[in-house]
Design a protein around this motif. Sequence first.
Motif, mmCIF file in Angstrom:
data_model
loop_
_atom_site.group_PDB
_atom_site.id
_atom_site.type_symbol
_atom_site.label_atom_id
_atom_site.label_comp_id
_atom_site.label_asym_id
_atom_site.label_seq_id
_atom_site.Cartn_x
_atom_site.Cartn_y
_atom_site.Cartn_z
ATOM 1 N N GLY A 102 9.272 -45.402 34.081
ATOM 2 C CA GLY A 102 8.987 -44.015 33.715
ATOM 3 C C GLY A 102 7.777 -43.889 32.808
ATOM 4 N N PRO A 103 7.314 -42.648 32.584
ATOM 5 C CA PRO A 103 6.128 -42.433 31.759
ATOM 6 C C PRO A 103 6.381 -42.728 30.286
ATOM 7 C CG PRO A 103 7.093 -40.339 32.408
ATOM 8 C CD PRO A 103 7.824 -41.398 33.165
ATOM 9 N N VAL A 104 5.380 -43.306 29.658
ATOM 10 C CA VAL A 104 5.424 -43.613 28.230
ATOM 11 C C VAL A 104 4.186 -43.002 27.591
ATOM 12 C CG1 VAL A 104 4.244 -45.827 28.512
ATOM 13 C CG2 VAL A 104 5.698 -45.458 26.514
ATOM 14 N N GLU A 105 4.309 -42.564 26.359
ATOM 15 C CA GLU A 105 3.193 -41.942 25.650
ATOM 16 C C GLU A 105 2.394 -42.993 24.886
ATOM 17 O OE1 GLU A 105 4.246 -38.552 23.313
ATOM 18 O OE2 GLU A 105 5.596 -37.730 24.839
ATOM 19 N N ILE A 106 1.091 -43.044 25.142
ATOM 20 C CA ILE A 106 0.191 -43.954 24.423
ATOM 21 C C ILE A 106 -0.552 -43.125 23.377
ATOM 22 C CG2 ILE A 106 -1.754 -45.542 24.600
ATOM 23 C CD1 ILE A 106 -0.967 -46.006 27.520
ATOM 24 N N PRO A 107 -0.393 -43.446 22.096
ATOM 25 C CA PRO A 107 -1.039 -42.639 21.051
ATOM 26 C C PRO A 107 -2.475 -43.064 20.776
ATOM 27 C CG PRO A 107 0.359 -44.294 20.032
ATOM 28 C CD PRO A 107 0.510 -44.458 21.533
ATOM 29 N N TYR A 108 -3.249 -42.135 20.266
ATOM 30 C CA TYR A 108 -4.628 -42.416 19.866
ATOM 31 C C TYR A 108 -4.684 -43.555 18.854
ATOM 32 C CZ TYR A 108 -9.194 -41.529 17.624
ATOM 33 O OH TYR A 108 -10.461 -41.651 17.100
ATOM 34 N N ARG A 109 -3.697 -43.597 17.960
ATOM 35 C CA ARG A 109 -3.682 -44.626 16.916
ATOM 36 C C ARG A 109 -3.627 -46.042 17.489
ATOM 37 N NH1 ARG A 109 1.557 -43.061 14.504
ATOM 38 N NH2 ARG A 109 1.674 -41.985 16.520
ATOM 39 N N ALA A 110 -3.204 -46.197 18.755
ATOM 40 C CA ALA A 110 -3.120 -47.518 19.370
ATOM 41 C C ALA A 110 -4.482 -48.061 19.795
ATOM 42 C CB ALA A 110 -2.175 -47.496 20.570
ATOM 43 N N ILE A 111 -5.528 -47.215 19.776
ATOM 44 C CA ILE A 111 -6.888 -47.706 20.051
ATOM 45 C C ILE A 111 -7.750 -47.593 18.800
ATOM 46 C CG2 ILE A 111 -6.731 -47.133 22.498
ATOM 47 C CD1 ILE A 111 -8.625 -44.762 21.954
ATOM 48 N N LEU A 112 -7.137 -47.212 17.694
ATOM 49 C CA LEU A 112 -7.845 -47.000 16.431
ATOM 50 C C LEU A 112 -7.569 -48.178 15.495
ATOM 51 C CD1 LEU A 112 -9.546 -44.812 14.928
ATOM 52 C CD2 LEU A 112 -7.383 -43.970 13.981
ATOM 53 N N PRO A 113 -8.604 -48.950 15.139
ATOM 54 C CA PRO A 113 -8.364 -50.128 14.300
ATOM 55 C C PRO A 113 -8.031 -49.761 12.861
ATOM 56 C CG PRO A 113 -10.710 -49.827 14.636
ATOM 57 C CD PRO A 113 -10.024 -48.805 15.499
ATOM 58 N N GLN A 114 -7.276 -50.614 12.218
ATOM 59 C CA GLN A 114 -7.117 -50.506 10.785
ATOM 60 C C GLN A 114 -8.418 -50.960 10.119
ATOM 61 O OE1 GLN A 114 -3.531 -52.397 9.199
ATOM 62 N NE2 GLN A 114 -2.600 -52.359 11.244
ATOM 63 N N LYS A 115 -8.688 -50.394 8.991
ATOM 64 C CA LYS A 115 -9.780 -50.820 8.107
ATOM 65 C C LYS A 115 -11.163 -50.423 8.606
ATOM 66 C CE LYS A 115 -11.611 -54.845 5.629
ATOM 67 N NZ LYS A 115 -11.530 -56.303 5.429
ATOM 68 N N THR A 116 -11.520 -50.747 9.824
ATOM 69 C CA THR A 116 -12.877 -50.501 10.310
ATOM 70 C C THR A 116 -13.034 -49.071 10.805
ATOM 71 O OG1 THR A 116 -13.028 -52.810 10.977
ATOM 72 C CG2 THR A 116 -14.687 -51.316 11.852
ATOM 73 N N GLU A 117 -14.103 -48.412 10.366
ATOM 74 C CA GLU A 117 -14.350 -47.012 10.718
ATOM 75 C C GLU A 117 -15.401 -46.902 11.819
ATOM 76 O OE1 GLU A 117 -13.449 -43.985 11.326
ATOM 77 O OE2 GLU A 117 -12.880 -43.714 9.207
ATOM 78 N N ASN A 118 -15.254 -45.816 12.606
ATOM 79 C CA ASN A 118 -16.173 -45.456 13.688
ATOM 80 C C ASN A 118 -16.218 -46.502 14.804
ATOM 81 O OD1 ASN A 118 -16.712 -43.014 12.547
ATOM 82 N ND2 ASN A 118 -18.635 -43.637 11.597
ATOM 83 N N MET A 119 -15.053 -47.092 15.042
ATOM 84 C CA MET A 119 -14.886 -48.008 16.164
ATOM 85 C C MET A 119 -13.590 -47.665 16.880
ATOM 86 S SD MET A 119 -14.868 -52.195 16.284
ATOM 87 C CE MET A 119 -13.437 -52.347 15.231
#
Length: 495
Positions: free
Chosen positions: A374-391
């Motif tokens: 079934g469908p699962v929700e992938i959040p934006y935070r899962a492609i957003l690194p900790q610590k490093t900005e603008n990546m």
Amino acid sequence: MGNTYLEQARELPIYDECDVLVVGGGAAGHSAAIAAARAGNKNIILMERYGYCGGDVTGGYVIMVPNLSWYNKQFVRGLQEEWFQRLKKIPNAVRGPEGEELGSTDPLLIDSWSAIHDCVSRGGFEGAKPSCLVRAVYYEPNQLKIEMDKMLLEHKDSIKVIYHSWGVRPIVDDDVITGVIFESKEGRKVIKAKVVIDATGDGDIFSQTGAPFASLADAETRSSTTALVWRIGGVNYDLFDEWKRVHPTQMAALRECLSKKAGFRSMVLPSNQNDIVWVNNWHADRDCSNVADITFTEMQTRDTMRDVLEYLRATIPVAFRDAYIYDIAPQLGARCSRRLKGEYIMTMKDFALGLKHEDVIAWHSTICQLNDCGPVEIPYRAILPQKTENMLCPGRHISADDVAIDWLTLIPQCVGTGQAAGVAAAVAIADGTTTHDVNIKKVQDILVSQDVPLPRRDDVDPSYTELCEEHEYGLYTAMAKKAKAEADISSFRQW
């Protein structure tokens, strides 16, 4: 051996400057560049180490994408579906159920499509839904290679493509990435950027920024293997399928014998054409960012191809009598190596408990028995690194634990997270924000306008949510019920 060499410091020329730099032109990176351009950005650079885009799909010959639908709804659309609609115009370039066929339980259609791997829903476990047709698509990789270039050329005023260029090192200032050093025939140079999208699949860039990351997947999963796909021509797949139906015992033995002949697990799979099959394989406990492992994978696979082919000719002459090696994938079939530890780490709980995320960027049906695919929700935070900005870090190195990653490294999830990353980068630049502070609602609005269905939206067909609620988001399986009852899902694995 512990020895080091001190490289002499030198000045590097700045090759170019841009708003969005996408490193890696695979399914995620190509999608990110196209989506960013369609979201309005006019200054994008797409960097790719090979001379074409597509990565595993065009260079690794992963020539089928599975589970784009659930019951009768296609949850994976957007750029992923656009590939196939474009290829439909080319004779014999694509093959798979679509439209009103999806979700059909017509026994004649089920029988017809059952010969084509994953075009009929997976079952064989307690609580699985009745067999039905699934949007799984087979395609010709070289035609897709051409089409992906055409998509980029349609946005040539916004996207600058540089092939044969390998991003090797990030430029980071106070945890803000400002560019990437790359190598090419022209030497070592720099591209400056406001947002960098690491779509290398192996975390080649984010792993050097100080952002947390993990290594190989759980050793019992598909993701801890490598492959080198090759194709066999001069076959008759219809006759092979007939042989399999008439000789089920021999077919079971064939799977084991092929693996013994090769020395590693191998499987013959259909393609978009009846006269061509592809041979997928799985080299266990191999890391696709380890030079020794990937060298072994390539050489060992090629060393056994003739033996496997001769074995098929000898044992199933009705289908393979005139078979020959058609071609060999020009690049390694990569599954997993470094994994991002992002602002959110996906786990089996996302699949077993149907977790909802307000920053959802992809709502995908996947291959997971816990929730019956079934469908699962992938959040934006899962492609957003900790610590490093603008990546941003979309693709098969998405932030997930060592088991959940097995369900999230497939092509549809690479395309979906790549498309979202491109839109998010464009929105952040347009609004003058960072990637951590991007207006996620605006990102979601644009994704929906790009034919990406997202949950809890007034502008998305409500029948999608109604279907999920009617079928309990797939959480009716025995495995999901047990997990919820025991609040312990650590023992479950996808095989």
